[in-house]
Design a protein around this motif. Structure first.
Motif, PDB file in Angstrom:
ATOM      1  N   TRP A  84       5.204  -4.241  -9.466  1.00  0.00           N
ATOM      2  CA  TRP A  84       3.938  -4.120  -9.867  1.00  0.00           C
ATOM      3  C   TRP A  84       3.889  -4.655 -11.471  1.00  0.00           C
ATOM      4  O   TRP A  84       2.823  -5.217 -11.779  1.00  0.00           O
ATOM      5  CB  TRP A  84       3.226  -3.002  -9.642  1.00  0.00           C
ATOM      6  N   MET A  85       4.646  -4.337 -12.445  1.00  0.00           N
ATOM      7  CA  MET A  85       4.467  -4.357 -13.632  1.00  0.00           C
ATOM      8  C   MET A  85       5.919  -4.775 -14.432  1.00  0.00           C
ATOM      9  O   MET A  85       7.055  -4.754 -13.762  1.00  0.00           O
ATOM     10  CB  MET A  85       3.876  -2.933 -14.389  1.00  0.00           C
ATOM     11  N   THR A  86       5.669  -5.500 -15.480  1.00  0.00           N
ATOM     12  CA  THR A  86       6.579  -6.157 -16.477  1.00  0.00           C
ATOM     13  C   THR A  86       7.820  -5.299 -16.704  1.00  0.00           C
ATOM     14  O   THR A  86       7.742  -4.055 -17.129  1.00  0.00           O
ATOM     15  CB  THR A  86       6.063  -6.724 -17.804  1.00  0.00           C
ATOM     16  N   PRO A  87       9.257  -5.673 -16.501  1.00  0.00           N
ATOM     17  CA  PRO A  87       9.961  -5.202 -17.032  1.00  0.00           C
ATOM     18  C   PRO A  87      10.223  -4.571 -18.601  1.00  0.00           C
ATOM     19  O   PRO A  87       9.634  -5.555 -19.311  1.00  0.00           O
ATOM     20  CB  PRO A  87      11.562  -5.573 -16.492  1.00  0.00           C
ATOM     21  N   ALA A  88      10.768  -3.517 -19.032  1.00  0.00           N
ATOM     22  CA  ALA A  88      11.345  -3.452 -20.320  1.00  0.00           C
ATOM     23  C   ALA A  88      12.725  -3.975 -20.629  1.00  0.00           C
ATOM     24  O   ALA A  88      13.426  -4.322 -19.531  1.00  0.00           O
ATOM     25  CB  ALA A  88      11.424  -1.936 -20.687  1.00  0.00           C
ATOM     26  N   TYR A  89      13.287  -4.328 -21.780  1.00  0.00           N
ATOM     27  CA  TYR A  89      14.318  -5.139 -21.856  1.00  0.00           C
ATOM     28  C   TYR A  89      15.051  -4.731 -23.091  1.00  0.00           C
ATOM     29  O   TYR A  89      14.406  -4.573 -24.166  1.00  0.00           O
ATOM     30  CB  TYR A  89      14.054  -6.947 -21.961  1.00  0.00           C
ATOM     31  N   ASP A  90      16.284  -4.333 -22.996  1.00  0.00           N
ATOM     32  CA  ASP A  90      17.103  -3.850 -24.052  1.00  0.00           C
ATOM     33  C   ASP A  90      18.192  -5.196 -24.362  1.00  0.00           C
ATOM     34  O   ASP A  90      19.158  -5.294 -23.531  1.00  0.00           O
ATOM     35  CB  ASP A  90      18.107  -2.713 -23.715  1.00  0.00           C
ATOM     36  N   PRO A  91      17.853  -6.038 -25.471  1.00  0.00           N
ATOM     37  CA  PRO A  91      18.912  -7.152 -25.594  1.00  0.00           C
ATOM     38  C   PRO A  91      20.418  -6.727 -25.968  1.00  0.00           C
ATOM     39  O   PRO A  91      21.257  -7.295 -25.888  1.00  0.00           O
ATOM     40  CB  PRO A  91      18.385  -7.778 -26.905  1.00  0.00           C
ATOM     41  N   THR A  92      20.486  -5.349 -26.511  1.00  0.00           N
ATOM     42  CA  THR A  92      21.888  -4.854 -26.804  1.00  0.00           C
ATOM     43  C   THR A  92      22.658  -4.695 -25.905  1.00  0.00           C
ATOM     44  O   THR A  92      23.757  -5.128 -25.694  1.00  0.00           O
ATOM     45  CB  THR A  92      21.783  -3.885 -27.824  1.00  0.00           C
ATOM     46  N   LEU A  93      22.083  -4.181 -24.645  1.00  0.00           N
ATOM     47  CA  LEU A  93      22.902  -3.756 -23.521  1.00  0.00           C
ATOM     48  C   LEU A  93      22.666  -5.164 -22.522  1.00  0.00           C
ATOM     49  O   LEU A  93      23.561  -5.135 -21.476  1.00  0.00           O
ATOM     50  CB  LEU A  93      22.249  -2.607 -22.940  1.00  0.00           C
ATOM     51  N   GLY A  94      21.833  -5.942 -22.757  1.00  0.00           N
ATOM     52  CA  GLY A  94      21.587  -6.831 -21.659  1.00  0.00           C
ATOM     53  C   GLY A  94      21.021  -6.545 -20.496  1.00  0.00           C
ATOM     54  O   GLY A  94      21.289  -7.144 -19.498  1.00  0.00           O
ATOM     55  N   LEU A  95      20.062  -5.459 -20.412  1.00  0.00           N
ATOM     56  CA  LEU A  95      19.605  -4.843 -19.241  1.00  0.00           C
ATOM     57  C   LEU A  95      18.181  -4.953 -19.197  1.00  0.00           C
ATOM     58  O   LEU A  95      17.436  -4.804 -20.476  1.00  0.00           O
ATOM     59  CB  LEU A  95      20.001  -3.553 -19.002  1.00  0.00           C
ATOM     60  N   ILE A  96      17.406  -5.126 -18.172  1.00  0.00           N
ATOM     61  CA  ILE A  96      15.924  -4.947 -17.775  1.00  0.00           C
ATOM     62  C   ILE A  96      15.890  -3.710 -16.874  1.00  0.00           C
ATOM     63  O   ILE A  96      16.851  -3.381 -15.946  1.00  0.00           O
ATOM     64  CB  ILE A  96      15.371  -6.362 -17.325  1.00  0.00           C
ATOM     65  N   TYR A  97      14.727  -3.172 -17.132  1.00  0.00           N
ATOM     66  CA  TYR A  97      14.340  -1.851 -16.376  1.00  0.00           C
ATOM     67  C   TYR A  97      12.962  -2.122 -15.725  1.00  0.00           C
ATOM     68  O   TYR A  97      12.078  -2.437 -16.462  1.00  0.00           O
ATOM     69  CB  TYR A  97      14.541  -0.846 -17.385  1.00  0.00           C
TER      70      TYR A  97
END
Length: 581
Positions: free
Chosen positions: A291-304
């Motif tokens: 339903w909604m936009t992921p969050a993103y951590d560029p240091t870990l290279g992960l989207i949530y």
């Protein structure tokens, strides 16, 4: 599209503090952390009472105006219902260009709402309800590329003969129709977006366009779709990777008897295991909308991201098992889409508890890098970003009743219902407190059946309806996520809250109501300091920005399902506020 711009004449002769620099709102949620918070301080507790409209833009298209605008280098970019896009001068509201979207099909899922665009490297990206991703030149609005990602009606199943009459004469839609609602995430040269509409299966169409009133039901059988998230090359639109919510192996999970945080699920595990052999392919139509936009951590290279309910919704007999990875907070590798970890808030969901609200990043307990998820079940969960380990769970945001008790033939009253506690509108987080709109209420889940008829077997389904005699209201609630998840304060709203929250360093929390009011509360105490009637229900999140030393607050007012059902009209206005000059 038409426009109306104007300046309010009610300006007070008071000096306004200057800002040090211009401040953009470059992405949904403000940035990749999804915190929906700003460091701007010009509008604060002492002067918010003077806030008045600075300009208004009317799209000319009414209904379900849910978008949060984006502002980059003095230009505001805004999507509307029907997926049109406008670029506006963020100081005056002057129209710079418009894009008129021409859908290739009218067979979409739900109302034609859109929740925002993304802007990056001179392009404006929008994911549409007719299954396309478009890239527009940020200076001219001209189409750069147009990618058809899915046909909404692809794989649609015809309804069994006579079914509509047996379900109250209401139209029955076949297989879910896939499309896009979320603002895209742009990261690492990729445009990342996921589909909605996967988790509903065969269902009765709700004339109000929402889940209010119990018109939507989940029906036994293979009528759902398989939800997915995909990444596309930001320059060309070519697909780079795709992650499916329902895996081909392991969809049944561990047949969990409790949630990961220890709440009993009241499942008949023996019956589910007995039914598993004849339902081994249920994952192929297993649902899981995004339903909604992921969050993103560029240091870990992960989207949530959060995933939606399994199909068929609210009825689990034909999908035994935990139904992975529906109802989860998941972490994916941004470059490949590979699953790194997951946390399933509700295994084998039968209540519509989608993980719908956008996750947000924070510094958790003891400085841990964390990601938080506000849930429909009534808690905020805080996890370690790298591992997914649960760090803390907040106090309940509302009074829970019969939580995770299964639907029954007599009707099971459960609180909260499928609208939440917390649905898709974003939570604001200012580094200390999370500010969340909480819907208090209960739903009755009733298992029903349609007798076998010529050419078809008995059809079983779960119907949702209003729980009579149960309270129904909204609160704006502040939660200390570094203080054990305790509730710092909670205030009852005048009408149902919607659209999400915005926090500012001026000590304010902005929150929209479905009766049309935009409210400003003291972030420390919850005291209501200011409110303005925008003319139609608020169903999108507010944002703030600054130009030439002046801070603005913008919100879309287009109506909401509650106000429409009550007989009120929709709207088409983006209302932009500022202090008097």
């Amino acid at each position: 599209m038409s426009k109306l711009t104007g300046l309010t004449g009610a300006l007070l002769a008071l000096a306004t503090p200057a800002l040090a620099a211009e401040t953009d709102w470059p992405a949904f949620g403000h940035d990749h952390s999804n915190r929906n918070a700003s460091d701007l301080t010009q509008i604060d507790r002492s002067n918010v009472g003077q806030l008045a409209p600075a300009w208004i833009f009317q799209t000319g298209v009414t209904g379900y105006f849910q978008a949060q605008p984006v502002m980059v280098e003095g230009v505001m970019y805004l999507s509307t219902t029907q997926n049109h896009v406008a670029a506006l001068d963020a100081k005056t509201g002057k129209v710079l260009w418009t894009y008129l979207h021409k859908p290739r099909t009218d067979k979409i899922f739900g109302p034609p709402s859109n929740r925002g665009v993304a802007v990056s490297d001179g392009l404006v990206y929008e994911a549409t309800m007719d299954g396309r991703i478009v890239a527009l030149d940020a200076k001219t609005g001209k189409l750069a590329w147009d990618k058809e990602a899915v046909r909404p009606e692809e794989g649609e199943t015809e309804t069994a003969s006579g079914l509509a009459d047996t379900l109250g004469g209401k139209p029955v839609q076949g297989s879910s129709r896939l499309g896009f609602k979320m603002p895209p995430l742009v990261a690492e040269g990729l445009v990342i977006v996921g589909v909605t509409g996967a988790g509903y299966g065969l269902h009765v169409e709700d004339p109000t366009g929402g889940l209010d009133g119990g018109a939507v039901v989940g029906i036994e059988g293979g009528y759902g779709r398989r939800g997915w998230l995909a990444a596309y090359d930001a320059k060309t639109g070519e697909e780079r990777w795709r992650w499916y919510v329902t895996p081909s192996e392991g969809w049944e999970g561990k047949f969990s008897e409790a949630t990961p945080d220890g709440e009993a699920l009241h499942r008949d595990i023996a019956a589910e295991k007995a039914a598993a052999p004849q339902n081994r392919d249920a994952w192929r139509v297993g649902g899981g909308s995004l339903w909604m936009t992921p969050a993103y951590d560029p240091t870990l290279g992960l989207i949530y991201l959060g995933t939606g309910n399994p199909a068929p919704q609210n009825f689990g007999a034909s999908r035994p098992g935990d139904n992975l990875y529906t109802m989860c907070l998941v972490a994916l590798d941004v470059h490949t889409g590979k699953l790194r970890w997951y946390y399933q808030q509700v295994p084998h969901d039968e209540w519509g508890y989608d993980v719908a609200a956008p996750p947000f990043l924070l510094d958790g307990p003891n400085g841990t890098k964390a990601v938080a998820s506000a849930s429909k079940t009534g808690w905020i969960y805080v996890h370690d970003r790298a591992t997914g380990a649960l760090l803390t769970r907040s106090e309940p945001l509302l009074a829970q009743k019969n939580l995770f008790q299964p639907p029954s033939a007599e009707g099971t009253v459960v609180a909260p219902g499928p609208l939440g506690a917390v649905s898709w509108p974003p939570t604001a987080y200012d580094g200390h407190l999370a500010y969340v709109q909480v819907r208090h209420g209960a739903t009755t889940y009733t298992v029903k059946s349609v007798p076998a008829g010529p050419g078809r077997p008995e059809i079983r389904f779960t119907e949702t309806g209003t729980a009579k005699g149960e309270p129904s209201f909204s609160t704006l609630t502040a939660v200390d996520l570094n203080g054990g998840g305790r509730i710092a304060w909670s205030v009852r709203a005048g009408s149902r809250l919607s659209g999400g929250t915005l926090a500012t360093a001026g000590g304010l929390v902005f929150s929209g109501e479905e009766d049309g009011h935009l409210d400003a509360h003291d972030s420390a105490t919850g005291k209501l300091l200011w409110r303005f009637q925008c003319g139609a229900g608020i169903s999108g999140p507010a944002m703030t920005y600054a130009i030439d030393g002046r801070q603005y607050v913008a919100v879309a007012a287009g109506g909401a399902s509650y106000t429409q059902a009550a007989g009120f009209g929709t709207g088409d206005a983006l209302v932009v506020f500022a202090l008097p000059q």
